[in-house]
Design a protein around this motif. Structure first.
Motif, short mmCIF file in Angstrom:
data_model
loop_
_atom_site.label_atom_id
_atom_site.label_comp_id
_atom_site.label_asym_id
_atom_site.label_seq_id
_atom_site.Cartn_x
_atom_site.Cartn_y
_atom_site.Cartn_z
N CYS A 1 -12.13 14.15 0.70
CA CYS A 1 -11.20 15.24 1.04
C CYS A 1 -11.03 15.32 2.55
CB CYS A 1 -11.71 16.57 0.50
SG CYS A 1 -13.24 17.13 1.29
N LYS A 2 -10.21 16.27 2.98
CA LYS A 2 -9.99 16.54 4.41
C LYS A 2 -9.98 18.05 4.57
CE LYS A 2 -8.23 16.02 8.66
NZ LYS A 2 -9.21 16.15 9.69
N LEU A 3 -10.87 18.57 5.39
CA LEU A 3 -10.91 19.99 5.72
C LEU A 3 -10.26 20.18 7.07
CD1 LEU A 3 -11.92 22.84 4.92
CD2 LEU A 3 -13.97 22.34 6.27
N TYR B 1 -9.21 11.16 4.39
CA TYR B 1 -10.25 11.74 3.55
C TYR B 1 -11.63 11.27 3.99
CZ TYR B 1 -6.39 13.16 0.50
OH TYR B 1 -5.25 13.72 -0.01
N LYS B 2 -12.13 11.83 5.08
CA LYS B 2 -13.44 11.47 5.63
C LYS B 2 -14.52 12.47 5.22
CE LYS B 2 -11.59 8.11 7.99
NZ LYS B 2 -11.72 6.76 7.57
N ASP B 3 -14.12 13.62 4.66
CA ASP B 3 -15.06 14.64 4.23
C ASP B 3 -15.35 14.47 2.74
OD1 ASP B 3 -14.81 15.71 6.83
OD2 ASP B 3 -13.13 16.96 6.22
N LYS B 4 -16.33 15.21 2.24
CA LYS B 4 -16.68 15.17 0.80
C LYS B 4 -16.77 16.60 0.29
CE LYS B 4 -17.62 10.72 0.42
NZ LYS B 4 -16.96 9.80 -0.44
N MET C 1 0.85 -1.17 0.00
CA MET C 1 0.00 0.00 0.00
C MET C 1 0.90 1.24 0.00
SD MET C 1 -3.06 0.99 2.65
CE MET C 1 -4.23 -0.16 1.98
N ASN C 2 0.64 2.18 -0.92
CA ASN C 2 1.46 3.39 -0.99
C ASN C 2 0.88 4.51 -0.12
OD1 ASN C 2 -0.64 4.58 -2.44
ND2 ASN C 2 0.28 4.10 -4.42
N LEU C 3 1.64 5.59 0.00
CA LEU C 3 1.25 6.70 0.86
C LEU C 3 -0.05 7.35 0.39
CD1 LEU C 3 1.86 8.47 3.27
CD2 LEU C 3 3.35 9.85 1.82
N LYS C 4 -0.25 7.44 -0.90
CA LYS C 4 -1.47 8.02 -1.45
C LYS C 4 -2.70 7.23 -1.00
CE LYS C 4 -2.81 9.88 -5.91
NZ LYS C 4 -2.47 9.95 -7.32
N SER C 5 -2.61 5.90 -1.02
CA SER C 5 -3.71 5.04 -0.58
C SER C 5 -3.97 5.18 0.91
CB SER C 5 -3.40 3.58 -0.90
OG SER C 5 -3.23 3.40 -2.27
N ILE C 6 -2.90 5.31 1.68
CA ILE C 6 -3.05 5.48 3.13
C ILE C 6 -3.76 6.79 3.44
CG2 ILE C 6 -1.76 5.82 5.29
CD1 ILE C 6 0.33 3.85 4.10
N LEU C 7 -3.41 7.87 2.72
CA LEU C 7 -4.08 9.16 2.92
C LEU C 7 -5.58 9.02 2.67
CD1 LEU C 7 -1.62 11.69 1.25
CD2 LEU C 7 -2.17 11.50 3.67
N HIS C 8 -5.95 8.30 1.60
CA HIS C 8 -7.37 8.10 1.30
C HIS C 8 -8.08 7.37 2.43
CE1 HIS C 8 -8.31 9.56 -2.73
NE2 HIS C 8 -7.02 9.40 -2.97
N LEU C 9 -7.47 6.34 2.95
CA LEU C 9 -8.10 5.54 4.00
C LEU C 9 -8.20 6.26 5.33
CD1 LEU C 9 -6.52 2.02 3.38
CD2 LEU C 9 -8.90 2.70 3.05
N LEU C 10 -7.15 6.96 5.72
CA LEU C 10 -7.10 7.55 7.06
C LEU C 10 -7.60 8.98 7.16
CD1 LEU C 10 -3.63 6.18 8.23
CD2 LEU C 10 -5.91 5.27 8.73
#
Length: 123
Positions: free
Chosen positions: A46-48, A12-15, A1-10
């Motif tokens: 996304c993440k705000l 990016y809880k907003d839309k 799993m790459n860093l980009k995928s980890i960012l999405h999982l952990l």
């Protein structure tokens, strides 16, 4: 799993839904064009977040104008441009903000966003 995928999982809880002014043909079918705000991206993860916590207040007789600067993080492939209106659903709350400068990185992008609102005195 790459860093980009980890960012999405952990993170990016907003839309976010992105709106942009675009030239469209007039509704009457004539050759006239008008600028209309149209959606260009819908419900993007996304993440705000806050940064700097700069809040600008300016008082009037009836209210206080409040300008807040925040940060929006998304995948670097999401097309968000300066001046776009972004509607964000953050922890069940909908916020309407406007995009500022974009800072792209290989794994994500950070976009300065701001909103200006009016608060009644004593509110």
């Amino acid at each position: 799993m790459n860093l980009k995928s980890i960012l999405h999982l952990l993170l990016y809880k907003d839309k976010v839904t992105v709106y942009r002014l675009q030239r469209v043909r007039a509704e009457d079918g004539s050759d006239d064009y008008e600028e209309m705000e149209t959606p260009v991206a819908l419900d993007i993860p996304c993440k705000l977040s806050q940064y700097g916590k700069d809040i600008v207040l300016s008082k009037t007789d009836r209210a206080v104008d409040v300008t807040e600067n925040l940060r929006l993080c998304t995948d670097p492939d999401v097309d968000i441009r300066e001046g776009d209106r972004v509607d964000i659903k953050h922890e069940g709350v909908r916020l309407t903000l406007f995009a500022g400068a974009r800072f792209p990185y290989p794994t994500h992008q950070e976009i300065s966003v701001w909103r200006k609102r009016e608060a009644a005195h004593g509110a």
